[in-house]
Scaffold this active site. Structure first.
Site, PDB file in Angstrom:
ATOM      1  N   THR A  91       1.654  25.078  66.896  1.00  0.00           N
ATOM      2  CA  THR A  91       1.241  23.766  66.374  1.00  0.00           C
ATOM      3  C   THR A  91       1.090  23.846  64.859  1.00  0.00           C
ATOM      4  OG1 THR A  91       0.113  23.322  68.433  1.00  0.00           O
ATOM      5  CG2 THR A  91      -0.556  21.970  66.549  1.00  0.00           C
TER       6      THR A  91
ATOM      7  N   GLY B  42       3.438  32.304  51.316  1.00  0.00           N
ATOM      8  CA  GLY B  42       4.584  32.898  50.636  1.00  0.00           C
ATOM      9  C   GLY B  42       5.043  34.181  51.319  1.00  0.00           C
TER      10      GLY B  42
ATOM     11  N   SER C 295       4.490  28.811  47.887  1.00  0.00           N
ATOM     12  CA  SER C 295       3.198  28.917  48.564  1.00  0.00           C
ATOM     13  C   SER C 295       2.239  27.862  48.028  1.00  0.00           C
ATOM     14  CB  SER C 295       2.629  30.321  48.307  1.00  0.00           C
ATOM     15  OG  SER C 295       1.337  30.433  48.845  1.00  0.00           O
ATOM     16  N   ALA C 296       1.483  27.223  48.935  1.00  0.00           N
ATOM     17  CA  ALA C 296       0.614  26.111  48.532  1.00  0.00           C
ATOM     18  C   ALA C 296      -0.509  26.531  47.589  1.00  0.00           C
ATOM     19  CB  ALA C 296       0.011  25.464  49.780  1.00  0.00           C
ATOM     20  N   HIS C 297      -1.101  27.712  47.839  1.00  0.00           N
ATOM     21  CA  HIS C 297      -2.327  28.008  47.080  1.00  0.00           C
ATOM     22  C   HIS C 297      -2.072  28.404  45.637  1.00  0.00           C
ATOM     23  CE1 HIS C 297      -2.719  32.573  47.152  1.00  0.00           C
ATOM     24  NE2 HIS C 297      -1.767  32.418  48.045  1.00  0.00           N
TER      25      HIS C 297
ATOM     26  N   ASN D 142       4.705  37.747  39.167  1.00  0.00           N
ATOM     27  CA  ASN D 142       3.295  37.410  39.324  1.00  0.00           C
ATOM     28  C   ASN D 142       2.406  38.071  38.280  1.00  0.00           C
ATOM     29  OD1 ASN D 142       4.565  39.307  41.290  1.00  0.00           O
ATOM     30  ND2 ASN D 142       2.461  40.032  41.506  1.00  0.00           N
TER      31      ASN D 142
ATOM     32  N   CYS E 284      -7.206  49.075  41.466  1.00  0.00           N
ATOM     33  CA  CYS E 284      -8.025  50.281  41.449  1.00  0.00           C
ATOM     34  C   CYS E 284      -8.271  50.668  42.898  1.00  0.00           C
ATOM     35  CB  CYS E 284      -9.336  49.942  40.761  1.00  0.00           C
ATOM     36  SG  CYS E 284     -10.345  51.352  40.464  1.00  0.00           S
TER      37      CYS E 284
HETATM   38  N1  PLP Z   1       5.232  36.237  46.105  1.00  0.00           N
HETATM   39  C1  PLP Z   1       4.603  36.296  44.922  1.00  0.00           C
HETATM   40  C2  PLP Z   1       5.404  36.462  43.672  1.00  0.00           C
HETATM   41  C3  PLP Z   1       3.217  36.218  44.863  1.00  0.00           C
HETATM   42  O1  PLP Z   1       2.596  36.291  43.688  1.00  0.00           O
HETATM   43  C4  PLP Z   1       2.484  36.064  46.072  1.00  0.00           C
HETATM   44  C5  PLP Z   1       1.014  36.032  46.070  1.00  0.00           C
HETATM   45  O2  PLP Z   1       0.378  36.589  45.214  1.00  0.00           O
HETATM   46  C6  PLP Z   1       3.194  36.001  47.284  1.00  0.00           C
HETATM   47  C7  PLP Z   1       4.567  36.096  47.257  1.00  0.00           C
HETATM   48  C8  PLP Z   1       2.498  35.852  48.605  1.00  0.00           C
HETATM   49  O3  PLP Z   1       2.092  34.515  48.805  1.00  0.00           O
HETATM   50  P1  PLP Z   1       0.929  34.189  49.865  1.00  0.00           P
HETATM   51  O4  PLP Z   1      -0.347  34.641  49.234  1.00  0.00           O
HETATM   52  O5  PLP Z   1       0.993  32.716  50.047  1.00  0.00           O
HETATM   53  O6  PLP Z   1       1.254  34.926  51.109  1.00  0.00           O
END
Ligand code: PLP
Length: 387
Positions: free
Chosen positions: A236, A71, A198-200, A150, A324
């Site tokens: 790649t 991301g 983002s995949a994770h 987030n 923190c």
């Molecule tokens: N954008 C938001 C709103 C996110 O919460 C995060 C990750 O916490 C990211 C971007 C970044 O994504 P990545 O961890 O895949 O770089």
């Protein structure tokens, strides 16, 4: 001892079995997608199937999906492309993720923050007035507004913002990293010119993401090299990661098409919120539409890091709303931007996902109430001494 409870999906989701199997399968297939022989063609087929599956999750045409390392890189590709196309001033919401904030501030062009109200939603009156007095010397207006935050899970009025941006012939970038997999996304209906995921965060592997772009956005070349990703990002491809991303996207799309399941999970979250509120916690962004999986609470005088550590000791993994650093509690910029004052150092983010259960949420609340009682008991003599 009961198994540990994981309620930190907004940090990273538990990997879906479909994604793990797809990663293993891609490693087994081998091959470089740029090679013309059979193994190369097999790897290319995996990448293109994943592109189609990721595109389906955000209702975008597959050829407009560019794979990135996550991301963060997808957000950077959007910002840097807008600057390469002439943007000289970036308007970013006050609650954007660091990957937007830091990239914008490091870019060398002017940055202005779009304020948010107490519920965490961007102030569109401010945006409309700001766009109305746009100086053409600043190039096309560039606006970054995330789809969901987030920390709080608050969903932003992106489609409404898109109308304003489009009327000003601007470029709207949408960070949909947290929204993906939690709510349905139609990137074109939203009016996003670029949109990052983002995949994770959806049960795929870490280190892979994607940016989709519409006809009004021109992407620049982020990495030079072998011309992969239609020349936009040389190197790649991360075939196992991309294949895992595609499998996670497919499984996620199926899951969010079952509203009963989504509503049930939101109900567990809401029941937990009620018990915490009864003990004095405030739910950040409660008045706004929010992601069904996310709960952000702030409790007066109960520091974020104290809560996270107490819960971890009780086997419950969640996140601080505030980080923190060097032993000092840093305020959450998101809660601070919402005007929560001292509560910005007392936030706690609890986020469930595909493998979470009602029992997980109950374990979290029980552990939190115990920690809160201990904390209140420690503070009681000090409070008595003050009067
Ligand atoms: N954008 C938001 C709103 C996110 O919460 C995060 C990750 O916490 C990211 C971007 C970044 O994504 P990545 O961890 O895949 O770089």
């Amino acid at each position: 001892m009961s198994p540990r409870v994981y309620l930190d999906y907004n940090a990273t989701a538990v990997v879906r079995p479909e994604a793990a199997a797809a990663i293993a399968h891609a490693l087994d297939v081998g091959g470089n997608p740029s090679s013309v022989h059979a193994a190369g063609r097999a790897a290319r087929a995996l990448v293109e199937q994943a592109r189609a599956d990721v595109a389906a999750l955000i209702a975008a045409p597959a050829p407009t999906v560019v794979f990135t390392s996550g991301g963060t890189e997808a957000n950077a590709l959007a910002l840097e492309s807008a600057i390469a196309a002439g943007a000289r001033r970036l308007l970013i919401s006050a609650v954007e993720h660091d990957s937007i904030q830091e990239t914008a501030h490091a870019s060398g062009v002017a940055v202005e923050e779009i304020p948010v109200d107490r519920s965490g939603r961007a102030d569109l009156t401010w945006l409309s007035e700001r766009l109305a007095r746009w100086d053409a010397r600043d190039g096309r207006p560039f606006v970054a507004l995330m789809l969901a935050n987030n920390e709080t899970g608050v969903i932003q009025p992106v489609a409404e913002a898109a109308e304003l941006v489009r009327a000003a012939d601007g470029w709207l970038h949408v960070d949909a990293v947290q929204a993906a997999g939690k709510i349905a996304i139609d990137s074109r209906a939203l009016g996003a010119d670029t949109l990052a995921i983002s995949a994770h965060k959806i049960g795929g592997p870490q280190g892979v993401g994607a940016l989709t772009f519409g006809p009004r956005a021109t992407l620049s070349r982020r990495q030079h090299g072998g011309g992969q990703e239609r020349g936009r990002r040389g190197g790649t491809e991360n075939v196992p990661g991309i294949n895992g991303f595609g499998a996670a996207a497919k499984a996620t799309l199926q899951a969010i098409s079952q509203p009963v399941d989504v509503e049930e999970k939101a109900a567990w979250r809401d029941a937990a919120a009620q018990r915490l509120k009864a003990a004095g916690a405030v739910v950040a962004g409660e008045a706004a539409p929010r992601l069904p999986n996310t709960l952000c609470v702030a409790t007066p005088g109960f520091a974020s890091d104290t809560q996270v550590m107490a819960l971890d000791l009780a086997g419950v993994m969640v996140s601080a709303g505030a980080a923190c650093s060097s032993g000092k509690v840093k305020q959450s910029p998101v809660l601070a931007a919402m005007g929560l004052g001292d509560l910005a150092a007392c936030g706690l983010r609890v986020s469930g996902g595909w493998a979470s259960t009602q029992a997980d949420w109950n374990r979290f609340v029980d552990a939190w109430l115990e920690a809160f009682e201990r904390h209140a008991a420690r503070r009681a003599p000090a409070v008595a001494g003050v009067s």
